[in-house]
Write a protein that holds these residues in place. Structure first.
Motif, short mmCIF file in Angstrom:
data_model
loop_
_atom_site.label_atom_id
_atom_site.label_comp_id
_atom_site.label_asym_id
_atom_site.label_seq_id
_atom_site.Cartn_x
_atom_site.Cartn_y
_atom_site.Cartn_z
N GLN A 136 0.84 -1.20 0.00
CA GLN A 136 0.00 0.00 0.00
C GLN A 136 0.87 1.25 0.00
O GLN A 136 1.93 1.29 0.65
CB GLN A 136 -0.90 0.02 1.24
CG GLN A 136 -1.74 -1.23 1.44
CD GLN A 136 -2.78 -1.40 0.35
OE1 GLN A 136 -3.39 -0.42 -0.09
NE2 GLN A 136 -2.98 -2.64 -0.09
N LEU A 137 0.43 2.27 -0.72
CA LEU A 137 1.11 3.56 -0.65
C LEU A 137 0.61 4.34 0.56
O LEU A 137 -0.55 4.20 0.97
CB LEU A 137 0.84 4.37 -1.92
CG LEU A 137 1.37 3.77 -3.23
CD1 LEU A 137 1.03 4.71 -4.39
CD2 LEU A 137 2.86 3.52 -3.17
N PRO A 138 1.45 5.17 1.15
CA PRO A 138 1.02 6.01 2.26
C PRO A 138 0.27 7.24 1.76
O PRO A 138 0.32 7.56 0.56
CB PRO A 138 2.33 6.41 2.92
CG PRO A 138 3.29 6.47 1.77
CD PRO A 138 2.88 5.36 0.84
N PRO A 139 -0.41 7.95 2.63
CA PRO A 139 -1.05 9.22 2.22
C PRO A 139 0.01 10.25 1.81
O PRO A 139 1.18 10.14 2.19
CB PRO A 139 -1.80 9.67 3.47
CG PRO A 139 -1.88 8.47 4.35
CD PRO A 139 -0.68 7.63 4.03
N GLU A 140 -0.41 11.25 1.08
CA GLU A 140 0.51 12.32 0.69
C GLU A 140 1.09 13.00 1.92
O GLU A 140 0.38 13.32 2.88
CB GLU A 140 -0.21 13.36 -0.17
CG GLU A 140 0.71 14.45 -0.68
CD GLU A 140 0.03 15.38 -1.67
OE1 GLU A 140 0.54 16.50 -1.88
OE2 GLU A 140 -1.02 14.98 -2.24
N GLY A 141 2.40 13.20 1.90
CA GLY A 141 3.08 13.88 3.00
C GLY A 141 3.19 13.07 4.28
O GLY A 141 3.48 13.61 5.35
N HIS A 142 3.03 11.75 4.18
CA HIS A 142 3.02 10.89 5.37
C HIS A 142 4.31 11.02 6.16
O HIS A 142 4.30 11.13 7.40
CB HIS A 142 2.79 9.45 4.95
CG HIS A 142 2.78 8.46 6.07
ND1 HIS A 142 1.87 8.53 7.11
CD2 HIS A 142 3.56 7.37 6.32
CE1 HIS A 142 2.08 7.53 7.94
NE2 HIS A 142 3.10 6.82 7.49
N LEU A 143 5.45 11.00 5.47
CA LEU A 143 6.73 11.06 6.19
C LEU A 143 6.95 12.44 6.81
O LEU A 143 7.54 12.57 7.89
CB LEU A 143 7.87 10.71 5.24
CG LEU A 143 7.81 9.30 4.65
CD1 LEU A 143 9.02 9.04 3.75
CD2 LEU A 143 7.72 8.24 5.72
N ASP A 144 6.50 13.49 6.13
CA ASP A 144 6.59 14.83 6.72
C ASP A 144 5.76 14.91 8.00
O ASP A 144 6.18 15.53 8.99
CB ASP A 144 6.11 15.88 5.72
CG ASP A 144 6.97 15.92 4.47
OD1 ASP A 144 8.18 16.19 4.58
OD2 ASP A 144 6.43 15.66 3.38
N PHE A 201 3.10 10.49 -10.62
CA PHE A 201 3.49 9.39 -11.50
C PHE A 201 2.78 8.09 -11.10
O PHE A 201 2.15 7.44 -11.94
CB PHE A 201 5.01 9.19 -11.43
CG PHE A 201 5.49 7.92 -12.08
CD1 PHE A 201 5.40 7.74 -13.45
CD2 PHE A 201 6.03 6.90 -11.31
CE1 PHE A 201 5.84 6.57 -14.06
CE2 PHE A 201 6.48 5.72 -11.90
CZ PHE A 201 6.39 5.56 -13.28
N LEU A 202 2.84 7.73 -9.83
CA LEU A 202 2.31 6.44 -9.39
C LEU A 202 0.79 6.37 -9.53
O LEU A 202 0.23 5.29 -9.75
CB LEU A 202 2.71 6.18 -7.94
CG LEU A 202 4.20 5.97 -7.69
CD1 LEU A 202 4.49 5.86 -6.21
CD2 LEU A 202 4.72 4.75 -8.43
N GLY A 203 0.11 7.52 -9.42
CA GLY A 203 -1.34 7.53 -9.50
C GLY A 203 -1.88 7.10 -10.84
O GLY A 203 -3.07 6.77 -10.96
N GLN A 204 -1.04 7.08 -11.86
CA GLN A 204 -1.46 6.58 -13.17
C GLN A 204 -1.61 5.06 -13.18
O GLN A 204 -2.29 4.51 -14.04
CB GLN A 204 -0.44 6.97 -14.24
CG GLN A 204 -0.20 8.46 -14.37
CD GLN A 204 0.96 8.72 -15.31
OE1 GLN A 204 0.83 8.58 -16.53
NE2 GLN A 204 2.10 9.10 -14.76
N PHE A 205 -0.96 4.40 -12.20
CA PHE A 205 -0.87 2.95 -12.23
C PHE A 205 -1.32 2.27 -10.94
O PHE A 205 -1.62 1.08 -10.95
CB PHE A 205 0.59 2.52 -12.51
CG PHE A 205 1.22 3.25 -13.64
CD1 PHE A 205 0.91 2.96 -14.95
CD2 PHE A 205 2.14 4.27 -13.39
CE1 PHE A 205 1.51 3.65 -16.00
CE2 PHE A 205 2.75 4.96 -14.42
CZ PHE A 205 2.43 4.64 -15.74
N ILE A 206 -1.32 3.01 -9.84
CA ILE A 206 -1.61 2.43 -8.51
C ILE A 206 -2.66 3.30 -7.84
O ILE A 206 -2.59 4.53 -7.90
CB ILE A 206 -0.33 2.38 -7.65
CG1 ILE A 206 0.77 1.56 -8.35
CG2 ILE A 206 -0.62 1.79 -6.28
CD1 ILE A 206 2.10 1.62 -7.65
#
Length: 276
Positions: free
Chosen positions: A147-155, A268-273
């Motif tokens: 799974q991808l994390p939400p935007e800015g998760h690491l920040d 980029f990833l949102g085009q595929f995942i």
């Protein structure tokens, strides 16, 4: 299939940044991370994929549209001028390659993040292989996708004081460095998917920094050649914190891996995942 050699197989030398980096110091993964796989190329043209033809590692990111998606590093994929067709690239989630590569799946297409390698501050080091829909579930008993994390998760984690010295799981097929003895570092490859841990020590706009020194605050494991493209997973989850990108040539110092939670990466990833 234990050889002392730098596994510079194919993708590792196509367009690698400073160092394309197996999990050393870990333990055989078995079935613990079935969504982490290897990417292979038929270098000898035999028509049969062997464990020695590993290029990089990566992870199954689910089905999106008309394809199963394999997430890896951009430098793992051939540059356009090589004119390598997608079907030359194969993916398998076999945890032990010593007796051959089980059920290799031919890619139908592949994509590198636009702008890869043009800016040393942001290598844009992500790539995807698009596989036939349902092929991963059919061949490997439905592994759960990462799974991808939400935007800015690491920040957000950094702001809350929860990022530095956070432990992550590292999983891949790469080589084990051998530092003992005189002379340069050598490398051993056995084709077994390994798992270990690493510690986050810093955050940059495009990268996460990890300490993989075998001494000090290091956990005694890390990544090396052949692990490029593999995910760093938040412990006991399937959340990808970053994708293995590079480090030093001895695989024993800080490693910098590419973030997947930035707006640029997500575009980029949102085009595929599917994005959270």
């Amino acid at each position: 299939m234990k050889v002392r050699a730098v596994v510079a197989a194919g993708a590792l030398v196509l367009a690698a940044p400073k160092s394309a980096v197996a999990v050393w110091g870990g333990t055989p993964d078995g079935d613990d991370h079935p969504s982490v796989g290897g990417m292979f190329y038929d270098f000898d043209g035999s028509g049969t994929i062997s464990g020695d033809e590993l290029g990089c590692s990566g992870s199954y990111a689910g089905t999106h549209g008309d394809h199963d998606v394999f997430l890896t590093a951009g430098h793992c994929l051939p540059p356009p001028e090589f004119d390598i067709p997608p079907e030359a690239l194969n993916v398998s989630f076999d945890p032990d390659l010593r007796d051959g590569v089980a059920s290799p799946i031919q890619a139908q297409d592949y994509h590198v993040m636009p702008g890869f390698g043009h800016d040393r501050g942001d290598l844009k080091d992500l790539g995807v292989l698009l596989l036939p829909p349902g092929s991963v579930d059919a061949a490997f008993d439905s592994p759960p996708p990462v799974q991808l994390p939400p935007e800015g998760h690491l920040d957000d984690l950094k702001r809350d004081g929860e990022l530095k010295f956070r432990t992550v799981e590292v999983v891949g097929y790469g080589v084990t460095p051998v530092w003992e003895g005189a002379g340069p570092t050598t490398f051993e490859y056995d084709g077994i998917r390994q798992a270990g841990t690493s510690i986050i020590t810093g955050l940059r706009p495009a990268n996460v920094l990890y300490n993989q020194n075998p001494n000090g605050i290091g956990t005694g494991s890390g990544v090396c050649f052949g692990d490029s493209g593999s995910p760093q997973l938040d412990v006991e989850t399937l959340t990808v914190m970053s994708v293995t990108s590079g480090g030093n040539r001895h695989c024993n110092a800080h490693n910098y891996n590419y973030r997947v939670d930035t707006p640029t990466a997500r575009e980029f990833l949102g085009q595929f995942i599917a994005l959270p």
